[in-house]
Design a protein around this motif. Structure first.
Motif, PDB file in Angstrom:
ATOM      1  N   ASP A 384       0.806  -1.110   0.018  1.00 44.83           N
ATOM      2  CA  ASP A 384       0.140  -0.104  -0.035  1.00 44.83           C
ATOM      3  C   ASP A 384       0.730   1.325  -0.151  1.00 44.83           C
ATOM      4  O   ASP A 384       1.748   1.221   0.644  1.00 44.83           O
ATOM      5  N   ASN A 385       0.731   2.260  -0.661  1.00 46.46           N
ATOM      6  CA  ASN A 385       1.058   3.530  -0.485  1.00 46.46           C
ATOM      7  C   ASN A 385       2.648   3.673  -1.163  1.00 46.46           C
ATOM      8  O   ASN A 385       3.367   3.907  -0.419  1.00 46.46           O
ATOM      9  N   ALA A 386       2.781   3.208  -2.423  1.00 43.15           N
ATOM     10  CA  ALA A 386       4.035   2.853  -2.620  1.00 43.15           C
ATOM     11  C   ALA A 386       4.597   4.186  -3.444  1.00 43.15           C
ATOM     12  O   ALA A 386       3.729   5.043  -3.883  1.00 43.15           O
ATOM     13  N   ARG A 387       5.870   4.308  -3.324  1.00 39.38           N
ATOM     14  CA  ARG A 387       6.502   5.700  -3.900  1.00 39.38           C
ATOM     15  C   ARG A 387       6.771   5.551  -5.345  1.00 39.38           C
ATOM     16  O   ARG A 387       6.542   6.477  -6.057  1.00 39.38           O
ATOM     17  N   ASN A 388       7.769   4.511  -5.538  1.00 39.32           N
ATOM     18  CA  ASN A 388       8.041   4.420  -6.793  1.00 39.32           C
ATOM     19  C   ASN A 388       8.260   2.924  -7.289  1.00 39.32           C
ATOM     20  O   ASN A 388       8.277   1.989  -6.315  1.00 39.32           O
ATOM     21  N   VAL A 389       8.691   2.734  -8.514  1.00 39.18           N
ATOM     22  CA  VAL A 389       9.092   1.314  -8.957  1.00 39.18           C
ATOM     23  C   VAL A 389      10.201   0.765  -8.441  1.00 39.18           C
ATOM     24  O   VAL A 389      10.435  -0.529  -7.625  1.00 39.18           O
ATOM     25  N   GLY A 399       6.611 -16.919  -6.497  1.00 45.05           N
ATOM     26  CA  GLY A 399       5.866 -17.703  -6.719  1.00 45.05           C
ATOM     27  C   GLY A 399       4.696 -17.477  -7.612  1.00 45.05           C
ATOM     28  O   GLY A 399       4.137 -16.635  -7.734  1.00 45.05           O
ATOM     29  N   PRO A 400       4.567 -18.407  -8.707  1.00 45.35           N
ATOM     30  CA  PRO A 400       3.436 -18.145  -9.718  1.00 45.35           C
ATOM     31  C   PRO A 400       2.146 -18.105  -9.113  1.00 45.35           C
ATOM     32  O   PRO A 400       1.174 -17.531  -9.796  1.00 45.35           O
ATOM     33  N   ARG A 401       1.910 -18.558  -7.813  1.00 45.28           N
ATOM     34  CA  ARG A 401       0.521 -18.660  -7.444  1.00 45.28           C
ATOM     35  C   ARG A 401       0.466 -17.206  -6.323  1.00 45.28           C
ATOM     36  O   ARG A 401      -0.574 -17.256  -5.686  1.00 45.28           O
ATOM     37  N   CYS A 402       1.438 -16.629  -6.241  1.00 46.89           N
ATOM     38  CA  CYS A 402       1.295 -15.396  -5.358  1.00 46.89           C
ATOM     39  C   CYS A 402       0.940 -14.365  -6.064  1.00 46.89           C
ATOM     40  O   CYS A 402       0.789 -14.181  -7.366  1.00 46.89           O
ATOM     41  N   ARG A 403       0.165 -13.272  -5.514  1.00 47.34           N
ATOM     42  CA  ARG A 403      -0.463 -12.198  -6.239  1.00 47.34           C
ATOM     43  C   ARG A 403      -0.316 -10.869  -5.422  1.00 47.34           C
ATOM     44  O   ARG A 403       0.003 -11.060  -3.948  1.00 47.34           O
ATOM     45  N   VAL A 404       0.239  -9.674  -6.066  1.00 49.41           N
ATOM     46  CA  VAL A 404       0.619  -8.791  -5.484  1.00 49.41           C
ATOM     47  C   VAL A 404      -0.503  -7.533  -5.860  1.00 49.41           C
ATOM     48  O   VAL A 404      -0.613  -7.506  -7.091  1.00 49.41           O
ATOM     49  N   LEU A 405      -0.895  -6.786  -4.812  1.00 48.59           N
ATOM     50  CA  LEU A 405      -1.991  -5.633  -5.074  1.00 48.59           C
ATOM     51  C   LEU A 405      -1.136  -4.438  -4.445  1.00 48.59           C
ATOM     52  O   LEU A 405      -0.890  -4.441  -3.371  1.00 48.59           O
ATOM     53  N   ILE A 406      -0.874  -3.462  -5.327  1.00 44.29           N
ATOM     54  CA  ILE A 406      -0.068  -2.232  -5.254  1.00 44.29           C
ATOM     55  C   ILE A 406      -0.855  -1.012  -5.306  1.00 44.29           C
ATOM     56  O   ILE A 406      -1.742  -0.920  -6.398  1.00 44.29           O
ATOM     57  N   THR A 407      -0.776  -0.240  -4.340  1.00 44.95           N
ATOM     58  CA  THR A 407      -1.540   1.213  -4.383  1.00 44.95           C
ATOM     59  C   THR A 407      -0.486   2.118  -4.541  1.00 44.95           C
ATOM     60  O   THR A 407       0.577   2.239  -3.882  1.00 44.95           O
ATOM     61  N   SER A 408      -0.614   3.265  -5.265  1.00 46.02           N
ATOM     62  CA  SER A 408       0.287   4.353  -5.612  1.00 46.02           C
ATOM     63  C   SER A 408      -0.065   5.500  -6.395  1.00 46.02           C
ATOM     64  O   SER A 408      -1.050   5.344  -7.153  1.00 46.02           O
ATOM     65  N   ARG A 409       0.335   6.561  -6.177  1.00 51.92           N
ATOM     66  CA  ARG A 409       0.183   7.731  -7.020  1.00 51.92           C
ATOM     67  C   ARG A 409       0.947   7.774  -8.330  1.00 51.92           C
ATOM     68  O   ARG A 409       0.683   8.184  -9.321  1.00 51.92           O
ATOM     69  N   ASP A 410       2.006   6.957  -8.195  1.00 51.18           N
ATOM     70  CA  ASP A 410       2.873   6.927  -9.587  1.00 51.18           C
ATOM     71  C   ASP A 410       2.119   5.620 -10.001  1.00 51.18           C
ATOM     72  O   ASP A 410       1.790   4.816  -9.822  1.00 51.18           O
ATOM     73  N   PRO A 411       1.982   5.942 -11.352  1.00 48.60           N
ATOM     74  CA  PRO A 411       1.609   4.711 -12.088  1.00 48.60           C
ATOM     75  C   PRO A 411       2.305   3.489 -12.447  1.00 48.60           C
ATOM     76  O   PRO A 411       1.979   2.496 -12.775  1.00 48.60           O
ATOM     77  N   LEU A 412       3.563   3.213 -11.865  1.00 48.33           N
ATOM     78  CA  LEU A 412       4.670   2.351 -11.960  1.00 48.33           C
ATOM     79  C   LEU A 412       4.591   1.735 -13.113  1.00 48.33           C
ATOM     80  O   LEU A 412       4.401   0.443 -13.353  1.00 48.33           O
ATOM     81  N   ALA A 413       4.596   2.260 -14.414  1.00 49.30           N
ATOM     82  CA  ALA A 413       4.157   1.784 -15.666  1.00 49.30           C
ATOM     83  C   ALA A 413       5.406   1.038 -16.288  1.00 49.30           C
ATOM     84  O   ALA A 413       5.490   0.163 -17.157  1.00 49.30           O
ATOM     85  N   THR A 414       6.719   0.863 -15.442  1.00 52.97           N
ATOM     86  CA  THR A 414       7.740   0.163 -15.852  1.00 52.97           C
ATOM     87  C   THR A 414       7.912  -1.209 -15.098  1.00 52.97           C
ATOM     88  O   THR A 414       8.601  -2.011 -15.321  1.00 52.97           O
ATOM     89  N   LEU A 415       6.719  -1.523 -14.209  1.00 51.08           N
ATOM     90  CA  LEU A 415       6.675  -2.778 -13.524  1.00 51.08           C
ATOM     91  C   LEU A 415       6.450  -3.884 -14.502  1.00 51.08           C
ATOM     92  O   LEU A 415       5.561  -4.038 -15.332  1.00 51.08           O
ATOM     93  N   ASN A 416       7.240  -4.723 -14.173  1.00 50.99           N
ATOM     94  CA  ASN A 416       7.029  -6.051 -15.194  1.00 50.99           C
ATOM     95  C   ASN A 416       5.821  -6.850 -14.646  1.00 50.99           C
ATOM     96  O   ASN A 416       5.315  -6.948 -13.635  1.00 50.99           O
ATOM     97  N   ASN A 417       5.227  -7.334 -15.691  1.00 54.11           N
ATOM     98  CA  ASN A 417       4.177  -8.438 -15.522  1.00 54.11           C
ATOM     99  C   ASN A 417       2.940  -7.616 -14.454  1.00 54.11           C
ATOM    100  O   ASN A 417       2.596  -8.542 -13.645  1.00 54.11           O
ATOM    101  N   ALA A 418       2.629  -6.665 -15.015  1.00 52.85           N
ATOM    102  CA  ALA A 418       1.653  -5.936 -14.033  1.00 52.85           C
ATOM    103  C   ALA A 418       0.583  -5.505 -14.882  1.00 52.85           C
ATOM    104  O   ALA A 418       0.544  -4.988 -16.255  1.00 52.85           O
ATOM    105  N   ARG A 419      -0.695  -5.451 -14.252  1.00 58.53           N
ATOM    106  CA  ARG A 419      -1.777  -4.922 -14.825  1.00 58.53           C
ATOM    107  C   ARG A 419      -1.963  -3.641 -13.922  1.00 58.53           C
ATOM    108  O   ARG A 419      -1.704  -3.413 -13.052  1.00 58.53           O
ATOM    109  N   HIS A 420      -2.772  -2.783 -14.715  1.00 56.34           N
ATOM    110  CA  HIS A 420      -2.755  -1.341 -14.316  1.00 56.34           C
ATOM    111  C   HIS A 420      -4.473  -0.994 -14.227  1.00 56.34           C
ATOM    112  O   HIS A 420      -4.870  -1.003 -15.312  1.00 56.34           O
ATOM    113  N   LEU A 421      -4.627  -0.392 -13.196  1.00 53.20           N
ATOM    114  CA  LEU A 421      -6.202   0.186 -12.975  1.00 53.20           C
ATOM    115  C   LEU A 421      -5.693   1.654 -12.593  1.00 53.20           C
ATOM    116  O   LEU A 421      -5.387   2.081 -11.266  1.00 53.20           O
ATOM    117  N   HIS A 422      -6.325   2.809 -13.220  1.00 54.56           N
ATOM    118  CA  HIS A 422      -6.374   4.053 -12.924  1.00 54.56           C
ATOM    119  C   HIS A 422      -7.478   4.297 -12.100  1.00 54.56           C
ATOM    120  O   HIS A 422      -8.668   4.143 -12.788  1.00 54.56           O
TER     121      HIS A 422
END
Length: 930
Positions: A384-389, A399-422
């Protein structure tokens, strides 16, 4: 006001949820001394003795009173109570970390005694995590030194008790590393040495265990002149003999409980149904190996990213058999530094069951250990509340069965294997629903207009709405309209959007400060202050460059940085806008007066220069450079570029006129003059009248006759377009009177021409011809061929209305020849074709009229002359209908009505009603055109 006091490390104090700074050794000393006896009386003599120590100051008592007064100023007037003989700190004991530490330690020891080892382990860890570093380093008195030693001794005692528990649970490997460091720091502590020896022995490191004993023995003999006690000597012999009694039974282990760290769900969670469903689908998707394992929710501060993430995570937590870990990375938390990756990794590894020396001290090693532990895990991680990539990249599990949910003001556009919701703001209906859930249905239904206004002023920001709801809930006796009126005051709105530990401004300050701290963000940080100076609905790189006095590429880079920081929103291609609340914050920022004035002047004159260039392109009979400006404005190389600029900058141009008028800037007259003419062509009448009237009022106050002529003529044209014919005549007559006071008699030609048009609309044909004759004489004397063609075109309109059809056609053909001769004005040529078509239609030459109408439409489309197009399409439709070509007629009427609808001169409902008629009635907007 609630207090939180922490001094098991550097002093940290929160008052009412806000971190406050206590400066000065004596203020700190008095506060800590009171906090040690929180809720109890501390005698004045004790405070003076402990904090002032051996000071010879005879005014120590007076100094104490001053210190108490300053602390009350910082902490709140009721924080420190004066009682007979001394003072008492009004704070709950568990709000002081030293008392919380003592309480947790007692509970842990009691749990140990009851055999509840897992509970005891958690309590010990909670107690020890309260320690953040050496204590009372800010206070240099004997009492502080003694107290620091006492607290350190208690910490060591708790560490040792916890070590006993961990040894019994088989945690010897991790424990050995921790105890080794402690033993070096405390070489004479026998219990610590014994625990280290046992941990090393059970980890298969007997030689190191024997060396630990020898180090202790040497230290005791050298410094104390004594041998270790009998128990330690027996342990030494047991290690030498490899006594099986030292081994740990295999069955004794602490049971690792999967983490379940989610904060509580938001009870008043509202809307976001589609977003929540999409996130749930991403988190529980079956094809785990092929899909992205990371989902990023980005958006501005206060928009509800964290609430959405936590809400969704609660709904899917039971799908993850290895648990849910939650880490607040504090990327944009007021007064808190973002968590370093190594700090976040420590949290993650502790949640996975590691501790102490088992956690590597270097980021890369810790990240590798984390990936190893999660490689086969079924785990949900909330960052939660990440600053940057850079902050989050080491925290992604393997792990391929792990999931990560990130919130940030930065779009973190360069993060690999990520979906984005604005995530954007709530719409009005959902915003009202959120308020209703907190405030109650009854109060909301009682004042619907106040609710509507509050929702509008909060701009769809859930944080702002929650603050408003909290204020309303705290004052159930006050009507909603009371708060709505106060919020409407823009100078107070951000102050009102602050309540308890919630504040809109605080989040904006963090984002702004982060830009200031980044070398690449400093332009953006400064630009945000400048954007508050220009009252524009949207900002283009060109206008922003003028505002800042920078090259356009530099301005665009700064705008993009503000966009990434979620301090700007995208408003279309190469267009940016400030949310209303961000705009209020920007306007609060301090800038030198001369910089404010010069920046504002630059952007207003940028619009003046560009509007002038557009007018020159769209109407080549304007006087080039009529209004002086030192700004270059935008490059508009073609007619198409000028029309595109006008379409895109309509609202900005209107805002610039209003701001220039409000500031009485020298650009106001020129801006209003060009706006009136440009808006007239497009049918944007209402806004133009409002803006032009205010600038005219100022010109009259200054007795600026030239300005009055320009503005009156422009206003007259618009009054005539909307059917205000008498007002149009009045404006033109006033303009003619003003011309007499200037040295520009040639301007009478345009005024006479416009009077002729208005008189024609009023069916005062003789007056129209008289006025047009005056215009014709001037244009012929001065050799202004294009103007002569336009005047003759208007005379043709009078003639055919009088039934003088042959004269009308001859005059129209002459007008067309003159306008074509003066190349470059497509609009004037289009109008001339349209006039000839009107005359031919009046004579019954319908087929020829159709051709002329179509020619007029082509030229007027090129010039983007909206009203002329609408008129030509309309009468082309009637001509086609008269020829029996009904389908073509309907298409032409449809095109005309669409133009009127787009210009907001008719509504979609009116458009539909016209099209439902076999032959549509004449719209008012067409009726007002020649």
């Amino acid at each position: 006001m609630s207090l939180e006091i922490k001094f098991l490390g550097p002093l940290e104090v929160e008052a009412g949820g806000t971190v406050v700074t206590i400066s000065g050794a004596r203020r700190i000393g008095v506060l800590v001394r009171l906090a040690l006896d929180a809720g109890q009386v501390v005698l004045t003599e004790t405070l003076l003795s402990d904090v002032w120590a051996s000071s010879s100051a005879v005014t120590a008592t007076k100094q104490l009173h001053i210190v108490i007064s300053k602390l009350r100023d910082t902490l709140g007037p009721d924080a420190i109570e004066t009682v007979p003989g001394g003072y008492r700190l009004a704070v709950e004991r568990d709000h002081v970390d030293v008392h919380a530490f003592a309480h947790l330690s007692r509970q842990a020891r009691a749990a140990c005694a009851d055999g509840a080892t897992a509970t005891a382990d958690a309590l010990f860890r909670g107690a020890l995590e309260l320690w953040r570093g050496p204590v009372l380093t800010e206070v240099d008195t004997p009492w502080a030194g003694i107290e620091a030693e006492r607290l350190e001794a208690e910490r060591l005692s708790v560490l040792e008790d916890h070590a006993e528990l961990r040894l019994a649970a088989g945690d010897q490997r991790a424990l050995a590393g921790e105890l080794a460091g402690l033993a070096r720091a405390h070489p004479l502590r026998e219990r610590l040495a014994a625990q280290l020896m046992l941990a090393l022995y059970r980890d298969g490191r007997a030689p190191e265990a024997l060396e630990a004993y020898q180090r202790l023995r040497r230290a005791m003999v050298d410094e104390l002149g004594i041998e270790p006690d009998a128990e330690l000597r027996r342990l030494h012999q047991a290690v030498l003999a490899k006594d099986p009694a030292l081994d740990l039974p295999r069955t004794r282990r602490l049971q690792h409980v999967p983490p379940a760290e989610l904060p509580a769900d938001v009870q008043a969670f509202t809307a976001r149904t589609a977003e929540a469903e999409r996130l749930r689908a991403d988190l529980v998707r079956a094809d785990l190996l092929s899909d992205a394992t990371v989902t990023v929710i980005d958006g501005p501060g206060g928009v509800g990213k964290s609430a959405l993430a936590v809400h969704v995570a609660h709904g899917v937590a039971d799908r993850f058999t290895d648990g849910v870990i939650y880490v607040n990375l504090h990327g944009s938390t007021a007064r808190l530094a973002p968590l370093a990756p190594i700090e976040a990794l420590r949290h993650l590894l502790r949640s996975l069951g590691l501790d102490g020396a088992a956690i590597p001290s270097e980021t890369e090693e810790a990240a590798a250990r984390y990936r190893s532990l999660t490689a086969a895990s079924d785990l949900l991680v909330i960052l939660d509340n990440a600053r940057n990539v850079r902050q989050v990249r080491p925290l992604i599990p393997a792990g391929p069965r792990c999931r990560v949910l990130i919130t940030s003001r930065d779009p973190l556009a360069t993060l690999n294997n990520a979906r984005h919701l604005h995530l954007g703001g709530l719409d009005d209906a959902n915003a009202a629903t959120l308020l209703t859930r907190i405030v109650g249905v009854g109060r909301m239904e009682a004042e619907p207009q106040a609710v509507e206004e509050i929702v509008r002023l909060c701009g769809g920001f859930p944080l702002a709405l929650r603050i408003v709801a909290a204020r309303l809930a705290a004052r159930p006796d006050r009507p909603l309209s009371h708060l709505a009126v106060r919020l409407a005051d823009a100078t107070r709105r951000l102050d009102l959007l602050e309540y308890a530990d919630l504040a809109v401004r605080a989040g904006l300050v963090v984002s702004h400060q982060q830009l200031r701290e980044e070398p690449a963000g400093q332009d953006a940080a400064h630009l945000l202050c400048l954007l508050g100076l220009a009252d524009l609905p949207a900002y283009t790189p060109a206008a922003t460059a003028a505002l800042a006095g920078w090259p356009e590429h530099r301005a665009e880079t700064a705008l993009e940085h503000l966009l990434d920081a979620r301090l700007l929103e995208r408003a279309g291609p190469d267009r940016y806008q400030l949310h209303d609340l961000v705009g209020l914050y920007a306007r609060e920022q301090d800038l030198p007066g001369d910089e404010r004035a010069s920046a504002t002047r630059r952007v207003l004159h940028h619009y003046l220069a560009t509007a002038q260039r557009a007018a020159d392109l769209l109407n080549d009979h304007t006087e080039a450079g009529l209004y002086a400006t030192d700004q270059a404005g935008e490059e508009l190389p073609t007619l198409e570029a000028a029309n595109a600029w006008l379409d895109g900058e309509r609202d900005n141009l209107l805002a610039a006129v209003r701001q220039a008028a409000r500031l009485a800037d020298g650009s106001a007259v020129g801006l209003a003059h060009h706006l009136l003419w440009l808006f007239d062509r497009r049918g944007w009448f209402a806004e133009a009248l409002e803006a032009g009237a205010e600038v005219l009022r100022q010109a009259r106050e200054r007795a600026d006759w030239q300005a009055q002529v320009s503005l009156l003529q422009g206003l007259a044209g618009i009054h005539q377009q909307v059917g205000g014919l008498q007002e149009s005549v009045r404006c033109l007559e006033d303009a003619l009177a003003c011309v007499e006071r200037t040295e520009s008699p040639r301007r009478k030609a345009g005024l006479y021409n416009d009077l002729g048009i208005t008189y024609t609309q009023m069916e005062r044909y003789d007056d129209a011809l008289t006025a047009l004759r005056g215009a014709l004489v001037i244009t012929q004397e001065e050799g202004r061929t294009l103007h002569e063609g336009m005047v003759r075109s208007n005379r043709a309109q009078v003639y055919h209305r009088q039934g003088r059809h042959a004269e009308a056609e001859d005059e129209a053909r002459l007008a067309l020849a003159l306008t074509v001769k003066e190349q470059g004005n497509a609009g004037a040529v289009g109008v001339a074709h349209d006039t000839l078509a009107d005359c031919l239609r009046a004579r019954g030459s319908l087929e020829e009229a159709v051709g002329e109408f179509r020619m007029g439409i082509e030229y007027q489309r090129e010039a983007a002359y909206t009203m002329g197009l609408a008129v030509s399409h309309w009468w082309l439709g009637h001509t086609l209908h008269d020829l029996g070509r009904h389908d073509e007629a309907r298409e032409s009427w449809r095109a005309s009505l669409a133009l009127l609808r787009d210009a907001r001169l008719i509504t979609p409902g009116e458009e539909a009603r016209y099209l439902a008629q076999p032959v549509p009635d004449l719209p008012e907007a067409i009726k007002n055109q020649l």
